[in-house]
Design a protein around this motif. Structure first.
Motif, mmCIF file in Angstrom:
data_model
loop_
_atom_site.group_PDB
_atom_site.id
_atom_site.type_symbol
_atom_site.label_atom_id
_atom_site.label_comp_id
_atom_site.label_asym_id
_atom_site.label_seq_id
_atom_site.Cartn_x
_atom_site.Cartn_y
_atom_site.Cartn_z
ATOM 1 N N THR A 247 24.058 144.614 40.040
ATOM 2 C CA THR A 247 24.888 144.221 39.386
ATOM 3 C C THR A 247 24.867 144.398 38.037
ATOM 4 O O THR A 247 25.664 144.746 37.101
ATOM 5 C CB THR A 247 24.891 142.638 39.480
ATOM 6 N N LEU B 138 31.964 147.598 36.397
ATOM 7 C CA LEU B 138 32.595 146.348 36.826
ATOM 8 C C LEU B 138 33.954 146.214 36.239
ATOM 9 O O LEU B 138 34.685 145.428 36.685
ATOM 10 C CB LEU B 138 31.972 144.944 36.308
ATOM 11 N N TYR C 219 20.519 143.335 44.883
ATOM 12 C CA TYR C 219 21.734 142.949 44.468
ATOM 13 C C TYR C 219 21.975 142.681 42.740
ATOM 14 O O TYR C 219 22.893 142.861 42.182
ATOM 15 C CB TYR C 219 21.997 141.776 44.945
ATOM 16 N N CYS D 184 25.345 136.154 39.741
ATOM 17 C CA CYS D 184 25.762 137.603 39.682
ATOM 18 C C CYS D 184 27.301 137.930 39.643
ATOM 19 O O CYS D 184 27.841 138.575 38.784
ATOM 20 C CB CYS D 184 25.124 138.429 40.621
ATOM 21 N N GLU D 185 27.838 137.010 40.698
ATOM 22 C CA GLU D 185 29.211 137.129 40.468
ATOM 23 C C GLU D 185 29.993 136.431 39.551
ATOM 24 O O GLU D 185 30.965 137.018 38.954
ATOM 25 C CB GLU D 185 29.796 136.455 41.992
ATOM 26 N N TRP E 54 29.859 139.206 37.124
ATOM 27 C CA TRP E 54 31.051 140.271 37.304
ATOM 28 C C TRP E 54 32.190 139.659 36.560
ATOM 29 O O TRP E 54 32.797 140.527 35.980
ATOM 30 C CB TRP E 54 31.272 140.260 38.874
#
Length: 163
Positions: free
Chosen positions: A80, A89, A76, A136-137, A140
């Protein structure tokens, strides 16, 4: 495939002109098809937006699988940063911004829940793995809103160290 060409045309319109420009007629014109040809694949603007969201999820799933060498969270994390480096992204921000109805983002919410469930399965330290996925989010969000604000290589390295 014609469906992907229609989704590409819709994404281009969104990126270049914003969500106000996303109409079925404009997408059909951009893709070089009749409006009826577009309606064959997407019965409404909402269906078109949902199709774009679902395609983004499928592409990210494929990125995760291509990175799947050890744990899900490492894959993940790699996916990313590959998405950041490739500019993918930015597409997330454009497409999700077009979803005026929160229900159109239901597939994304389901994917996030699935990714977080998957991330708990094979991790030696599930809480730390969850922190990395949440970070990671955050990456983003920053990558789509203010990409130059972060030293991505350093962040990537530090997140790997946490794992």
């Amino acid at each position: 495939m014609r469906r992907d060409e229609l989704l590409d045309a819709a994404e281009c319109l969104l990126q270049e002109q914003g969500s106000h420009a996303l109409t079925l007629s404009a997408v059909a014109e951009r893709a070089g098809v009749s409006k009826g040809g577009l309606l064959y694949h997407f019965a409404s603007k909402d269906a078109l937006v949902k199709g774009m969201v679902e395609r983004l999820i499928a592409e990210f799933d494929a990125l995760i699988e291509s990175q799947r060498e050890t744990t899900f969270t490492r894959a993940y994390l790699a996916a990313t940063f590959e998405a950041v480096e490739s500019g993918r992204l930015r597409r997330w921000a454009v497409v999700t911004g077009a979803a005026g109805d929160p229900e159109l983002l239901a597939p994304l919410r389901e994917a996030l829940a699935r990714w977080h469930r998957e991330g708990l399965r094979d991790e030696p330290d599930p809480p730390t793995s969850q922190v990395v996925r949440l970070a990671c989010e955050g990456v983003w969000e920053v990558a789509t809103q203010c990409p130059a604000a972060v030293d991505y290589a350093t962040v990537h390295r530090r997140l790997l160290e946490l794992l």
